[in-house]
Design a protein around this motif. Structure first.
Motif, PDB file in Angstrom:
ATOM      1  N   GLU A  46       0.835  -1.212   0.000  1.00 45.25           N
ATOM      2  CA  GLU A  46       0.000   0.000   0.000  1.00 45.25           C
ATOM      3  C   GLU A  46       0.863   1.253   0.000  1.00 45.25           C
ATOM      4  O   GLU A  46       0.625   2.194  -0.750  1.00 45.25           O
ATOM      5  CB  GLU A  46      -0.882   0.002   1.261  1.00 45.25           C
ATOM      6  CG  GLU A  46      -2.340   0.061   0.998  1.00 45.25           C
ATOM      7  CD  GLU A  46      -3.142  -0.126   2.283  1.00 45.25           C
ATOM      8  OE1 GLU A  46      -2.698   0.292   3.379  1.00 45.25           O
ATOM      9  OE2 GLU A  46      -4.226  -0.699   2.173  1.00 45.25           O
ATOM     10  N   GLN A  47       1.876   1.241   0.854  1.00 46.64           N
ATOM     11  CA  GLN A  47       2.782   2.386   0.961  1.00 46.64           C
ATOM     12  C   GLN A  47       3.547   2.601  -0.343  1.00 46.64           C
ATOM     13  O   GLN A  47       3.670   3.732  -0.824  1.00 46.64           O
ATOM     14  CB  GLN A  47       3.752   2.134   2.120  1.00 46.64           C
ATOM     15  CG  GLN A  47       4.500   3.330   2.596  1.00 46.64           C
ATOM     16  CD  GLN A  47       5.297   2.983   3.849  1.00 46.64           C
ATOM     17  OE1 GLN A  47       5.759   1.862   4.034  1.00 46.64           O
ATOM     18  NE2 GLN A  47       5.467   3.959   4.707  1.00 46.64           N
ATOM     19  N   ALA A  48       4.064   1.531  -0.934  1.00 42.74           N
ATOM     20  CA  ALA A  48       4.825   1.632  -2.183  1.00 42.74           C
ATOM     21  C   ALA A  48       3.925   2.108  -3.328  1.00 42.74           C
ATOM     22  O   ALA A  48       4.347   2.928  -4.157  1.00 42.74           O
ATOM     23  CB  ALA A  48       5.455   0.286  -2.520  1.00 42.74           C
ATOM     24  N   LEU A  49       2.703   1.608  -3.368  1.00 44.18           N
ATOM     25  CA  LEU A  49       1.789   1.993  -4.449  1.00 44.18           C
ATOM     26  C   LEU A  49       1.288   3.427  -4.291  1.00 44.18           C
ATOM     27  O   LEU A  49       1.108   4.139  -5.285  1.00 44.18           O
ATOM     28  CB  LEU A  49       0.604   1.023  -4.506  1.00 44.18           C
ATOM     29  CG  LEU A  49       0.936  -0.390  -4.975  1.00 44.18           C
ATOM     30  CD1 LEU A  49      -0.264  -1.305  -4.780  1.00 44.18           C
ATOM     31  CD2 LEU A  49       1.407  -0.409  -6.423  1.00 44.18           C
ATOM     32  N   LYS A  50       1.076   3.845  -3.065  1.00 48.49           N
ATOM     33  CA  LYS A  50       0.598   5.212  -2.819  1.00 48.49           C
ATOM     34  C   LYS A  50       1.583   6.228  -3.385  1.00 48.49           C
ATOM     35  O   LYS A  50       1.176   7.244  -3.944  1.00 48.49           O
ATOM     36  CB  LYS A  50       0.399   5.433  -1.313  1.00 48.49           C
ATOM     37  CG  LYS A  50      -0.246   6.754  -0.981  1.00 48.49           C
ATOM     38  CD  LYS A  50      -0.514   6.879   0.507  1.00 48.49           C
ATOM     39  CE  LYS A  50      -1.186   8.193   0.801  1.00 48.49           C
ATOM     40  NZ  LYS A  50      -1.487   8.348   2.221  1.00 48.49           N
ATOM     41  N   ALA A  51       2.861   5.917  -3.291  1.00 41.53           N
ATOM     42  CA  ALA A  51       3.902   6.818  -3.788  1.00 41.53           C
ATOM     43  C   ALA A  51       3.819   6.997  -5.306  1.00 41.53           C
ATOM     44  O   ALA A  51       4.319   7.998  -5.835  1.00 41.53           O
ATOM     45  CB  ALA A  51       5.279   6.291  -3.395  1.00 41.53           C
ATOM     46  N   ILE A  52       3.186   6.057  -6.002  1.00 42.43           N
ATOM     47  CA  ILE A  52       3.062   6.175  -7.464  1.00 42.43           C
ATOM     48  C   ILE A  52       1.602   6.383  -7.895  1.00 42.43           C
ATOM     49  O   ILE A  52       1.247   6.202  -9.052  1.00 42.43           O
ATOM     50  CB  ILE A  52       3.689   4.963  -8.189  1.00 42.43           C
ATOM     51  CG1 ILE A  52       3.090   3.639  -7.714  1.00 42.43           C
ATOM     52  CG2 ILE A  52       5.197   4.958  -8.023  1.00 42.43           C
ATOM     53  CD1 ILE A  52       3.556   2.430  -8.491  1.00 42.43           C
ATOM     54  N   GLY A  53       0.747   6.734  -6.926  1.00 38.69           N
ATOM     55  CA  GLY A  53      -0.635   7.077  -7.236  1.00 38.69           C
ATOM     56  C   GLY A  53      -1.560   5.903  -7.486  1.00 38.69           C
ATOM     57  O   GLY A  53      -2.577   6.055  -8.159  1.00 38.69           O
ATOM     58  N   LYS A 121      -0.442   0.529 -18.946  1.00 43.00           N
ATOM     59  CA  LYS A 121       0.817  -0.220 -19.075  1.00 43.00           C
ATOM     60  C   LYS A 121       1.938   0.494 -18.336  1.00 43.00           C
ATOM     61  O   LYS A 121       2.754  -0.140 -17.669  1.00 43.00           O
ATOM     62  CB  LYS A 121       1.170  -0.414 -20.546  1.00 43.00           C
ATOM     63  CG  LYS A 121       0.242  -1.377 -21.255  1.00 43.00           C
ATOM     64  CD  LYS A 121       0.535  -1.443 -22.747  1.00 43.00           C
ATOM     65  CE  LYS A 121      -0.506  -2.315 -23.447  1.00 43.00           C
ATOM     66  NZ  LYS A 121      -0.377  -2.270 -24.913  1.00 43.00           N
ATOM     67  N   ASP A 122       1.971   1.831 -18.444  1.00 39.82           N
ATOM     68  CA  ASP A 122       2.986   2.614 -17.720  1.00 39.82           C
ATOM     69  C   ASP A 122       2.793   2.479 -16.208  1.00 39.82           C
ATOM     70  O   ASP A 122       3.754   2.280 -15.462  1.00 39.82           O
ATOM     71  CB  ASP A 122       2.926   4.096 -18.116  1.00 39.82           C
ATOM     72  CG  ASP A 122       3.400   4.347 -19.538  1.00 39.82           C
ATOM     73  OD1 ASP A 122       4.073   3.471 -20.126  1.00 39.82           O
ATOM     74  OD2 ASP A 122       3.076   5.429 -20.085  1.00 39.82           O
ATOM     75  N   ALA A 123       1.534   2.603 -15.760  1.00 42.28           N
ATOM     76  CA  ALA A 123       1.251   2.450 -14.329  1.00 42.28           C
ATOM     77  C   ALA A 123       1.613   1.051 -13.874  1.00 42.28           C
ATOM     78  O   ALA A 123       2.175   0.864 -12.785  1.00 42.28           O
ATOM     79  CB  ALA A 123      -0.236   2.738 -14.057  1.00 42.28           C
ATOM     80  N   GLY A 124       1.311   0.051 -14.700  1.00 42.43           N
ATOM     81  CA  GLY A 124       1.660  -1.331 -14.376  1.00 42.43           C
ATOM     82  C   GLY A 124       3.158  -1.525 -14.244  1.00 42.43           C
ATOM     83  O   GLY A 124       3.619  -2.224 -13.342  1.00 42.43           O
ATOM     84  N   ALA A 125       3.919  -0.909 -15.120  1.00 42.08           N
ATOM     85  CA  ALA A 125       5.385  -1.028 -15.062  1.00 42.08           C
ATOM     86  C   ALA A 125       5.922  -0.432 -13.755  1.00 42.08           C
ATOM     87  O   ALA A 125       6.802  -1.019 -13.110  1.00 42.08           O
ATOM     88  CB  ALA A 125       6.024  -0.342 -16.267  1.00 42.08           C
ATOM     89  N   LYS A 126       5.381   0.719 -13.362  1.00 40.83           N
ATOM     90  CA  LYS A 126       5.793   1.336 -12.092  1.00 40.83           C
ATOM     91  C   LYS A 126       5.398   0.455 -10.909  1.00 40.83           C
ATOM     92  O   LYS A 126       6.166   0.292  -9.961  1.00 40.83           O
ATOM     93  CB  LYS A 126       5.175   2.727 -11.947  1.00 40.83           C
ATOM     94  CG  LYS A 126       5.736   3.745 -12.909  1.00 40.83           C
ATOM     95  CD  LYS A 126       4.994   5.065 -12.791  1.00 40.83           C
ATOM     96  CE  LYS A 126       5.449   6.037 -13.864  1.00 40.83           C
ATOM     97  NZ  LYS A 126       4.633   7.244 -13.900  1.00 40.83           N
ATOM     98  N   ALA A 127       4.193  -0.092 -10.982  1.00 47.92           N
ATOM     99  CA  ALA A 127       3.719  -0.961  -9.902  1.00 47.92           C
ATOM    100  C   ALA A 127       4.568  -2.221  -9.814  1.00 47.92           C
ATOM    101  O   ALA A 127       4.896  -2.682  -8.719  1.00 47.92           O
ATOM    102  CB  ALA A 127       2.248  -1.315 -10.109  1.00 47.92           C
ATOM    103  N   TRP A 128       4.911  -2.800 -10.971  1.00 49.08           N
ATOM    104  CA  TRP A 128       5.749  -4.002 -10.969  1.00 49.08           C
ATOM    105  C   TRP A 128       7.126  -3.706 -10.380  1.00 49.08           C
ATOM    106  O   TRP A 128       7.683  -4.534  -9.652  1.00 49.08           O
ATOM    107  CB  TRP A 128       5.882  -4.587 -12.373  1.00 49.08           C
ATOM    108  CG  TRP A 128       4.777  -5.534 -12.677  1.00 49.08           C
ATOM    109  CD1 TRP A 128       3.717  -5.324 -13.491  1.00 49.08           C
ATOM    110  CD2 TRP A 128       4.588  -6.844 -12.113  1.00 49.08           C
ATOM    111  NE1 TRP A 128       2.874  -6.416 -13.484  1.00 49.08           N
ATOM    112  CE2 TRP A 128       3.393  -7.363 -12.652  1.00 49.08           C
ATOM    113  CE3 TRP A 128       5.311  -7.613 -11.211  1.00 49.08           C
ATOM    114  CZ2 TRP A 128       2.902  -8.626 -12.312  1.00 49.08           C
ATOM    115  CZ3 TRP A 128       4.827  -8.870 -10.884  1.00 49.08           C
ATOM    116  CH2 TRP A 128       3.641  -9.361 -11.421  1.00 49.08           C
ATOM    117  N   ALA A 129       7.681  -2.528 -10.676  1.00 52.05           N
ATOM    118  CA  ALA A 129       8.979  -2.158 -10.100  1.00 52.05           C
ATOM    119  C   ALA A 129       8.866  -2.097  -8.574  1.00 52.05           C
ATOM    120  O   ALA A 129       9.736  -2.614  -7.855  1.00 52.05           O
ATOM    121  CB  ALA A 129       9.451  -0.824 -10.670  1.00 52.05           C
TER     122      ALA A 129
END
Length: 163
Positions: A46-53, A121-129
């Motif tokens: 949750e914390q990691a994802l919040k940082a990328i919206g 796809k861009d959001a997914g790439a950030k989330a996967w990272a």
């Protein structure tokens, strides 16, 4: 009224049906550890994802569509372990955010298919990272063979819980 705990044939105390044995420790209960690990994972994720919206529900959709590229709302709900009405709302929010597009399945107009947009796809790439960083941290002390064993055991457990 007697408060004596019944004994088995060897004279050991028996608990009432459905009661925890007297020597029970939650630390030996696998579901305790599953819940604890899942709670920590969700909090960190949750914390990691919040940082990328993003949030956990959106991450789950992105994760399914990363592999499937196109899936029905009900297929996504099944993989994401969510109820269909809940997943429908999540997909609608993601569509409004420009992360996914929806269409009727050509072979069955009753089925809504979901696909990622370029923004998705861009959001997914950030989330996967973010997810990969958490994965590396969580499993840094485990061998690949231990992770494979854990996956097999969890799959077996999940199968045993299916109704």
């Amino acid at each position: 009224m007697s408060t004596t705990v019944p004994a088995d044939s060897a004279g050991r105390s028996r608990a009432e049906p459905g009661a925890a044995p007297r020597d029970f420790s939650f630390r030996t209960w696998p579901f305790y550890w599953l819940a604890r690990a899942n709670g920590r994972y969700l909090g960190n994720m949750e914390q990691a994802l919040k940082a990328i919206g993003l949030d956990i529900p959106r991450w789950r959709v992105l994760m399914v569509l990363h592999l499937e590229h196109c899936a029905s709302v009900s297929e996504i709900a099944d993989h994401a372990i969510a109820k269909l009405p809940t997943m429908t709302k999540i997909v609608q929010r993601m569509q409004a955010d420009g992360l996914v597009v929806c269409r009727q399945r050509p072979s069955d107009g009753r089925v809504t298919e979901v696909m990622l947009t370029d923004a998705g796809k861009d959001a997914g790439a950030k989330a996967w990272a973010a997810a990969n960083r958490l994965y590396e941290e969580a499993f840094r002390h485990m061998k690949k063979s231990e992770i494979a064993t854990l996956n097999r055991l969890l799959e077996k457990l999940a199968s045993g819980l299916m109704r």
